[in-house]
Design an enzyme around this catalytic site. Structure first.
Site, PDB file in Angstrom:
ATOM      1  N   GLY A  31       0.970  -1.181   0.017  1.00  0.00           N
ATOM      2  CA  GLY A  31      -0.050  -0.156  -0.050  1.00  0.00           C
ATOM      3  C   GLY A  31       0.866   1.342   0.188  1.00  0.00           C
ATOM      4  N   ALA A  32       0.181   2.340   0.450  1.00  0.00           N
ATOM      5  CA  ALA A  32       0.930   3.841   0.192  1.00  0.00           C
ATOM      6  C   ALA A  32       1.455   3.901  -1.100  1.00  0.00           C
ATOM      7  CB  ALA A  32       1.952   3.927   1.150  1.00  0.00           C
ATOM      8  N   LEU A  33       0.585   3.691  -2.222  1.00  0.00           N
ATOM      9  CA  LEU A  33       0.655   3.348  -3.806  1.00  0.00           C
ATOM     10  C   LEU A  33       1.164   4.732  -4.267  1.00  0.00           C
ATOM     11  CD1 LEU A  33      -2.345   1.199  -4.474  1.00  0.00           C
ATOM     12  CD2 LEU A  33       0.062   0.429  -3.803  1.00  0.00           C
ATOM     13  N   HIS A  37       4.201   1.706  -8.109  1.00  0.00           N
ATOM     14  CA  HIS A  37       3.088   0.642  -8.125  1.00  0.00           C
ATOM     15  C   HIS A  37       2.016   0.491  -9.182  1.00  0.00           C
ATOM     16  CE1 HIS A  37       4.129   1.484  -3.628  1.00  0.00           C
ATOM     17  NE2 HIS A  37       4.305   0.128  -3.616  1.00  0.00           N
ATOM     18  N   MET A 186      10.971   6.264  -6.932  1.00  0.00           N
ATOM     19  CA  MET A 186       9.989   6.238  -5.975  1.00  0.00           C
ATOM     20  C   MET A 186       9.731   5.142  -5.185  1.00  0.00           C
ATOM     21  SD  MET A 186       6.954   7.507  -8.771  1.00  0.00           S
ATOM     22  CE  MET A 186       6.987   9.074  -9.858  1.00  0.00           C
TER      23      MET A 186
HETATM   24  P1  AMP Z   1       5.957  -2.610  -1.873  1.00  0.00           P
HETATM   25  O1  AMP Z   1       4.606  -1.893  -1.708  1.00  0.00           O
HETATM   26  O2  AMP Z   1       6.864  -1.476  -1.445  1.00  0.00           O
HETATM   27  O3  AMP Z   1       6.226  -3.842  -1.182  1.00  0.00           O
HETATM   28  O4  AMP Z   1       6.272  -2.601  -3.467  1.00  0.00           O
HETATM   29  C1  AMP Z   1       5.248  -3.652  -3.913  1.00  0.00           C
HETATM   30  C2  AMP Z   1       5.821  -3.699  -5.607  1.00  0.00           C
HETATM   31  O5  AMP Z   1       5.967  -2.389  -5.991  1.00  0.00           O
HETATM   32  C3  AMP Z   1       7.285  -4.383  -5.406  1.00  0.00           C
HETATM   33  O6  AMP Z   1       7.391  -5.469  -6.338  1.00  0.00           O
HETATM   34  C4  AMP Z   1       8.146  -2.978  -5.624  1.00  0.00           C
HETATM   35  O7  AMP Z   1       9.132  -3.650  -6.125  1.00  0.00           O
HETATM   36  C5  AMP Z   1       7.361  -2.327  -6.567  1.00  0.00           C
HETATM   37  N1  AMP Z   1       7.950  -1.074  -6.599  1.00  0.00           N
HETATM   38  C6  AMP Z   1       8.036  -0.140  -5.493  1.00  0.00           C
HETATM   39  N2  AMP Z   1       8.558   0.882  -5.984  1.00  0.00           N
HETATM   40  C7  AMP Z   1       8.651   0.960  -7.223  1.00  0.00           C
HETATM   41  C8  AMP Z   1       8.959   1.917  -8.141  1.00  0.00           C
HETATM   42  N3  AMP Z   1       9.544   2.865  -7.856  1.00  0.00           N
HETATM   43  N4  AMP Z   1       9.049   1.386  -9.355  1.00  0.00           N
HETATM   44  C9  AMP Z   1       8.737   0.362  -9.733  1.00  0.00           C
HETATM   45  N5  AMP Z   1       8.284  -0.769  -8.968  1.00  0.00           N
HETATM   46  C10 AMP Z   1       8.222  -0.388  -7.607  1.00  0.00           C
END
Ligand code: AMP
Length: 288
Positions: A31-33, A37, A186
């Site tokens: 979350g905190a998209l 994401h 990001m």
């Molecule tokens: P998280 O919510 O941080 O666990 O991230 C969920 C998914 O989004 C994971 O597969 C992350 O690698 C991906 N993600 C997070 N930040 C980015 C970004 N800046 N660019 C691309 N994918 C991302």
């Protein structure tokens, strides 16, 4: 967009909706998209019949209780963003749904040492928790394709290895890192940067961008040392800067011909921990 909070409900819906072979693309998140994401969620929609996203702040992958407590949870805003990105289904379980008391959800996987390096020693237990929850989510959603960001390079490498080791019928799609206009990758954690650290944070990607050029002229260890010096000079606390084999994540002393490498960095910007990476391939050594 449908929102399901229980395993029974999402499985009943997916079973019905995929009975004619419709394909599910799945993006697990905490979350905190942000746009990083959302790029995964839109791609899952473009390449499959259904784009399914999960939001679950997984307590077992936080080795620092303060980090877990401070993790942002703007669920109403997330729901609006998911709708705008074309998400079909949000899975939004609570902790008791994912970790029912008395149920052993752990999984035995040979990670081939991928979890022992880089983030592994810095965040004890993190990858065990991450592998357990992603395995459980995949078991529930049973996607055709799984979308993960290269921003968390080691994480997607570990999940790729898990899929191979357990012979899961899922294709992992590693997706490029989405960055702010000034290059900062990001991250949900960026919101916690002070104005001063936010202004300095683009330096991380700027120095990573110099790696390929430097590797043409210098040894790997001297490139690592000079990157660490650049970041330390700007008062970042460097946890690691490592240039490793892109497949095994093992250290390399020198590059062979056409070798795929990845340079990964973890730093503290004040009290916020940031990670980033850049990948490349060494030149072919001419035999003439
Ligand atoms: P998280 O919510 O941080 O666990 O991230 C969920 C998914 O989004 C994971 O597969 C992350 O690698 C991906 N993600 C997070 N930040 C980015 C970004 N800046 N660019 C691309 N994918 C991302």
């Amino acid at each position: 967009m449908f929102i399901f909070k229980t395993i029974n409900d999402i499985q009943a819906y997916l079973r019905k909706s995929t009975q004619n072979g419709e394909k599910v693309g799945f993006t697990p998140t905490m979350g905190a998209l942000h746009s990083g994401h959302l790029s995964l969620i839109s791609r899952a929609k473009a390449e499959n019949d259904f784009s399914v996203c999960s939001i679950f702040v997984n307590p077992t992958q936080f080795n620092d209780p303060t980090d877990l407590e401070k993790y942002p949870r703007p669920i109403e805003q997330d729901i609006q963003l998911l709708i705008s990105a074309g998400c079909d289904i949000l899975f939004l379980p609570d902790v008791a749904e994912m970790y029912p008391p008395g149920l052993d959800v752990s999984v035995k996987v040979n990670l081939g040492g991928l979890d022992q390096v880089l983030e592994g020693p810095m965040r004890p237990g993190h990858f065990d928790g991450m592998v357990t929850i992603v395995h459980r989510l995949l078991d529930i959603v049973q996607p055709y394709k799984l979308y993960m960001g290269l921003k968390d390079y080691q994480q997607q490498a570990i999940i790729g290895q898990m899929i191979d080791d357990l012979q899961m019928p899922i294709e992992l799609i590693p997706c490029e890192s989405i960055r702010e206009a000034d290059g900062l990758a990001m991250s949900s954690r960026n919101a916690r940067l002070s104005a001063e650290w936010r202004a300095k944070a683009p330096l991380i990607y700027q120095v990573l961008n110099t790696v390929a050029g430097r590797l043409d002229l210098e040894s790997i260890s001297s490139v690592e040392a000079s990157i660490a010096d650049n970041l330390s000079a700007a008062e970042f606390k460097v946890e690691y800067i490592s240039i490793v084999d892109a497949g095994t994540l093992q250290e390399i002393s020198s590059l062979s011909s056409n070798q795929n490498w990845v340079a990964l960095v973890a730093v503290w910007a004040g009290d916020v921990r940031l990670i980033d990476n850049i990948a490349g391939q060494s030149k072919q050594v001419s035999l003439t």
